[in-house]
Design an enzyme around this catalytic site. Structure first.
Site, PDB file in Angstrom:
ATOM      1  CG  ASP A  99      -1.699   1.222   1.446  1.00  0.00           C
ATOM      2  OD1 ASP A  99      -1.520   2.179   0.672  1.00  0.00           O
ATOM      3  OD2 ASP A  99      -2.513   1.259   2.393  1.00  0.00           O
ATOM      4  CE  LYS A 139      -4.893   8.711   0.382  1.00  0.00           C
ATOM      5  NZ  LYS A 139      -5.637   9.458   1.386  1.00  0.00           N
TER       6      LYS A 139
HETATM    7  C1  LIG Z   1      -2.031   4.275   3.969  1.00  0.00           C
HETATM    8  C2  LIG Z   1      -3.311   4.484   3.244  1.00  0.00           C
HETATM    9  N1  LIG Z   1      -3.826   3.470   2.531  1.00  0.00           N
HETATM   10  C3  LIG Z   1      -4.963   3.598   1.839  1.00  0.00           C
HETATM   11  C4  LIG Z   1      -5.665   4.773   1.838  1.00  0.00           C
HETATM   12  C5  LIG Z   1      -6.932   4.858   1.060  1.00  0.00           C
HETATM   13  O1  LIG Z   1      -6.829   5.821   0.065  1.00  0.00           O
HETATM   14  P1  LIG Z   1      -8.126   6.210  -0.781  1.00  0.00           P
HETATM   15  O2  LIG Z   1      -9.115   6.773   0.192  1.00  0.00           O
HETATM   16  O3  LIG Z   1      -7.634   7.220  -1.751  1.00  0.00           O
HETATM   17  O4  LIG Z   1      -8.606   4.957  -1.406  1.00  0.00           O
HETATM   18  C6  LIG Z   1      -5.186   5.859   2.575  1.00  0.00           C
HETATM   19  C7  LIG Z   1      -5.939   7.118   2.622  1.00  0.00           C
HETATM   20  O5  LIG Z   1      -5.949   7.833   3.569  1.00  0.00           O
HETATM   21  C8  LIG Z   1      -3.968   5.707   3.278  1.00  0.00           C
HETATM   22  O6  LIG Z   1      -3.466   6.708   3.995  1.00  0.00           O
END
Ligand SMILES: Cc1ncc(COP(=O)(O)O)c(C=O)c1O
Length: 404
Positions: free
Chosen positions: A198, A224
């Site tokens: 991730d 992001k």
């Molecule tokens: C470490 C991490 N993984 C996954 C996500 C999920 O991202 P998204 O909401 O863009 O799918 C986030 C979002 O805050 C994150 O910080």
């Protein structure tokens, strides 16, 4: 050339806003980032001049839109060192991680082991938990070391049991700590296990190359990293992408269809059924151009200076910091609690001073609970934040203390 946040800020109209009578200070970048004019203009140009379907019709507009789309795909893949056939466009990190968990579910059987960590965002915990529950597999959740990075000894012990998939995050969205992903990747592969990463909080903020880290799959979100919402990237190693089943079936992902059978498109298009998010891809490519121009090393260095300044100005008798106390162990994310004040109240107090932060369990409830809290307040930086803004934050906290 080091990054000059004041020059960068000129490209972000929203940063000129006044909120609650104060200049906007945007410290919620781990949730989503602001967009530069270059990204907005690229999307506008697409809609004003090229809007069409892509990869289907044989008219001039469609072929120009397809050229733009394919060029954007090359740029985005190149940004992480991937081949253009190894990235699949998704809506966001969450969708990417869910897709990869479903796609790899064929490898999980009765008793199969998936290893993850206590640090995960819900989007890298829940999909795996559902798969192992459905297939009769097991999920091991490894803990952290004292320095708030993943416990490598426990990872190794779990892998020695014979594991199908190791999946972790790169940078914690709560603690800002950076996991040793190259080591994790090597360890997983040594034990014949896949490594799924991730990268939601790393790709936007530091140099990242799949050839270097060698994950089998990794996911991140466009919003992001200065790009629009609704576009994300899932990288999957070519040999795996060739072997797994597409989740969605329909238009754009098949070469031929008869009433009895179908032949799927080549990778990656067989994983992108339906009309794609063309504006999202074009906007994300403009964001990638922007980030490249500034330089990811420069961005990481700038955020590190901001975290150092942030940590130095915090009064620890009043503020509890979660995660390492040393700035050099942090990416540009820091979670804290003001003793005796609920983090939502802290966020509202700061908000009255025009400072936007995030509070709550940060979609990582097991981690926040393991830290001994039910909610935290979080500051997260990006390339347009300044030391002056950090001073404003400190000043606001000092006023809060005086009022307590
Ligand atoms: C470490 C991490 N993984 C996954 C996500 C999920 O991202 P998204 O909401 O863009 O799918 C986030 C979002 O805050 C994150 O910080």
């Amino acid at each position: 050339m080091p990054l000059d946040p004041y020059t960068v800020r000129e490209d972000f109209p929203i940063l000129k806003r006044v909120v609650n009578g104060k200049s906007l200070v945007y410290f919620n970048n781990a949730a989503t980032t602001q967009k530069p004019v270059q990204v907005v203009e690229a999307i506008k140009d697409y809609y004003y001049n090229y809007n069409s379907d892509v990869l289907r019709s044989v008219n001039t507009l469609s072929s120009q839109a397809t050229d733009l789309y394919m060029e954007a795909r090359r740029k985005i893949a190149g940004f992480i060192g991937a081949g253009e056939d190894e990235i699949v466009f998704t809506r966001n990190t969450t969708e990417g991680l869910n897709m990869v968990a479903e796609a790899l579910s064929g490898r999980i059987g009765r008793g199969s082991l998936v290893v993850t960590s206590i640090m995960e965002h819900h989007s890298n915990l829940l999909p795996w938990r559902r798969i192992v529950a459905r297939k009769g597999g097991r999920l091991t959740v490894v803990g952290m070391n004292r320095d708030f990075t993943i416990d490598m000894d426990m990872v190794e012990k779990s892998l020695e049991e014979g594991c199908e998939i190791l999946t972790t995050l790169h940078v914690s969205n709560v603690l800002g700590t950076v996991n040793p992903v190259k080591e994790l990747s090597k360890l997983a592969h040594k034990h014949g296990c896949l490594f799924i990463l991730d990268a939601a909080q790393s790709v936007p903020h530091m140099p990242f190359n799949v050839k270097d880290v060698e994950p089998d799959a990794t996911a991140f979100s466009g919003h992001k990293m200065l790009g629009p919402t609704g576009i994300g990237v899932l990288y999957v190693k070519r040999s795996i992408l060739e072997e797994v089943e597409p989740m969605l079936l329909g238009g754009g992902m098949v070469k031929t269809v008869t009433l009895e059978t179908q032949v799927y498109e080549d990778i990656p298009f067989r994983f992108e059924a339906g009309t794609p998010n063309v504006e999202g891809v074009i906007g994300l490519a403009a964001a990638v151009d922007y980030l490249r121009k500034i330089g990811l090393e420069n961005i990481a260095e700038h955020e590190s200076k901001l975290v150092k300044h942030l940590l130095e100005g915090l009064d620890r008798s009043f503020v509890e910091v979660y995660g390492p106390g040393e700035a050099d162990k942090h990416a540009g994310i820091l979670s804290f609690n003001v003793k005796g004040v609920h983090p939502h109240d802290v966020a509202q107090f700061l908000d009255a001073d025009g400072i936007m932060i995030r509070s709550g369990a940060l979609c990582a409830e097991p981690l926040v609970n393991a830290l001994g809290a039910s909610a935290v307040a979080r500051v997260s930086f990006y390339l347009y934040n300044t030391l002056e803004e950090v001073d404003m934050f400190h000043e606001s906290l000092r006023r809060m203390r005086m009022l307590m």
